[in-house]
Design a protein around this motif. Structure first.
Motif, short mmCIF file in Angstrom:
data_model
loop_
_atom_site.label_atom_id
_atom_site.label_comp_id
_atom_site.label_asym_id
_atom_site.label_seq_id
_atom_site.Cartn_x
_atom_site.Cartn_y
_atom_site.Cartn_z
N ASN A 135 -18.40 3.12 -11.65
CA ASN A 135 -17.18 3.78 -11.20
C ASN A 135 -16.73 3.36 -9.80
OD1 ASN A 135 -15.12 5.55 -11.92
ND2 ASN A 135 -16.03 7.23 -10.78
N LYS A 136 -17.61 2.72 -9.03
CA LYS A 136 -17.28 2.34 -7.65
C LYS A 136 -17.02 0.85 -7.50
CE LYS A 136 -18.67 4.52 -4.29
NZ LYS A 136 -19.19 5.13 -3.12
N ALA A 137 -16.89 0.12 -8.61
CA ALA A 137 -16.67 -1.32 -8.55
C ALA A 137 -15.21 -1.67 -8.26
CB ALA A 137 -17.11 -1.97 -9.85
N PHE A 138 -14.30 -0.72 -8.51
CA PHE A 138 -12.88 -0.97 -8.29
C PHE A 138 -12.25 0.24 -7.61
CE2 PHE A 138 -14.06 -3.75 -11.69
CZ PHE A 138 -13.37 -4.92 -11.41
N ALA A 139 -11.24 -0.02 -6.79
CA ALA A 139 -10.51 1.04 -6.12
C ALA A 139 -9.04 0.94 -6.51
CB ALA A 139 -10.66 0.93 -4.60
N TYR A 140 -8.43 2.07 -6.74
CA TYR A 140 -7.02 2.16 -7.08
C TYR A 140 -6.26 2.41 -5.79
CZ TYR A 140 -3.00 3.54 -10.03
OH TYR A 140 -1.78 3.63 -10.65
N LEU A 141 -5.25 1.61 -5.48
CA LEU A 141 -4.57 1.66 -4.19
C LEU A 141 -3.10 2.01 -4.32
CD1 LEU A 141 -5.99 -1.68 -2.71
CD2 LEU A 141 -6.91 0.63 -2.42
N ASP A 142 -2.60 2.71 -3.33
CA ASP A 142 -1.17 2.97 -3.19
C ASP A 142 -0.66 2.05 -2.09
OD1 ASP A 142 1.39 3.89 -2.88
OD2 ASP A 142 0.83 5.91 -2.24
N ILE A 143 0.13 1.04 -2.47
CA ILE A 143 0.64 0.07 -1.50
C ILE A 143 2.13 0.25 -1.23
CG2 ILE A 143 -1.14 -1.65 -1.97
CD1 ILE A 143 0.99 -3.13 -3.68
N SER A 144 2.66 1.42 -1.57
CA SER A 144 4.10 1.65 -1.41
C SER A 144 4.53 1.66 0.06
CB SER A 144 4.51 2.95 -2.10
OG SER A 144 3.79 4.04 -1.57
N ASN A 145 3.62 1.93 0.98
CA ASN A 145 3.96 1.96 2.42
C ASN A 145 3.28 0.85 3.20
OD1 ASN A 145 5.64 4.24 2.25
ND2 ASN A 145 3.86 5.58 2.24
N ILE A 146 2.91 -0.24 2.54
CA ILE A 146 2.23 -1.33 3.25
C ILE A 146 3.22 -2.02 4.19
CG2 ILE A 146 2.62 -3.15 1.54
CD1 ILE A 146 -0.40 -3.87 2.01
N LYS A 147 2.75 -2.30 5.39
CA LYS A 147 3.61 -2.87 6.43
C LYS A 147 3.37 -4.37 6.57
CE LYS A 147 4.99 1.24 7.77
NZ LYS A 147 5.16 1.94 6.53
N PRO A 148 4.43 -5.12 6.91
CA PRO A 148 4.25 -6.55 7.16
C PRO A 148 3.32 -6.79 8.35
CG PRO A 148 6.56 -6.03 6.91
CD PRO A 148 5.82 -4.73 6.98
N PHE A 149 2.61 -7.90 8.33
CA PHE A 149 1.69 -8.24 9.41
C PHE A 149 2.48 -8.68 10.64
CE2 PHE A 149 -0.80 -11.38 11.76
CZ PHE A 149 -1.92 -10.62 12.08
N VAL A 150 2.18 -8.07 11.77
CA VAL A 150 2.78 -8.44 13.05
C VAL A 150 1.62 -8.72 14.00
CG1 VAL A 150 4.25 -7.73 14.97
CG2 VAL A 150 4.80 -7.01 12.64
N PRO A 151 1.46 -9.97 14.45
CA PRO A 151 0.34 -10.26 15.33
C PRO A 151 0.50 -9.62 16.70
CG PRO A 151 1.75 -12.18 15.14
CD PRO A 151 2.29 -11.14 14.19
N ALA A 152 -0.60 -9.19 17.27
CA ALA A 152 -0.60 -8.64 18.62
C ALA A 152 -0.64 -9.81 19.59
CB ALA A 152 -1.80 -7.73 18.82
N VAL A 153 0.29 -9.82 20.52
CA VAL A 153 0.39 -10.91 21.50
C VAL A 153 0.27 -10.32 22.90
CG1 VAL A 153 1.87 -12.75 22.40
CG2 VAL A 153 1.89 -12.21 19.96
#
Length: 179
Positions: free
Chosen positions: A146-164
């Protein structure tokens, strides 16, 4: 993969669905706890995870997943996910959701009839002088635990912005007169 194997079983719907875990970015802070859960088996012992698969709906790739997992570098787009992840499109995954897990921990069986014979029929398209062929193949699969897979909610995933940050430079604010 998205069902809770330790939950109750409904005769019509099967296992109950897992509650999706929110994934807001592919940063180590957000993805790390999910990977830690995958590295812990059902008995509490740790296990080697290695590369994981990330199943997603193809329509999420262009607007959600690719901007969150890649950045444009001098030689093209670069993957910025801090763990070894293989992205796999899957139309069975709902839009805004994803599944991440250990592919080696998925058990898949495929079977056919005992003799594996291809059957044919001339009845269906007799007038057109066509022959119809049939062979039956059955398949079934489920996670080994039961712990081999995780179900994810990606509806609010943000684009990657590098820290400079620039060292040795004092930032000043320019004062612009009114008028």
């Amino acid at each position: 993969m998205i069902r809770d194997l330790s939950g109750s079983i409904d005769p019509e719907a099967g296992y109950t669905a897992k509650t999706p875990v929110a994934l807001n970015s592919f940063s180590q802070a957000d993805l790390g706890p999910i990977m830690k859960d995958l590295a812990t088996g059902i008995n509490g012992n740790t296990r080697e995870v290695g590369e994981v698969i990330f199943l997603y709906n193809p329509s999420d790739w262009y607007t959600s997943i690719h901007p969150a997992a890649h950045i444009l570098g001098p030689m093209g787009y670069v993957n910025v996910v801090p763990f070894p992840v293989k992205f796999v499109p899957c139309v069975s995954v709902p839009v805004g959701k994803a599944v991440i897990g250990i592919a080696k921990r998925y058990f898949m069986t495929v079977a056919t009839s005992e003799d594996g014979q291809i059957e044919f029929s001339d009845h269906y398209k007799f007038l057109e002088d066509d022959r119809t062929y049939l062979i039956k193949l059955l398949g079934n699969g489920m996670p080994k635990d039961n712990k081999a897979f995780a179900y994810l909610d990606i509806s609010n995933i943000k684009p990657f912005v590098p820290a400079v940050s620039v060292q040795g430079v004092v930032q000043t604010q320019e004062i612009v007169p009114e008028g």
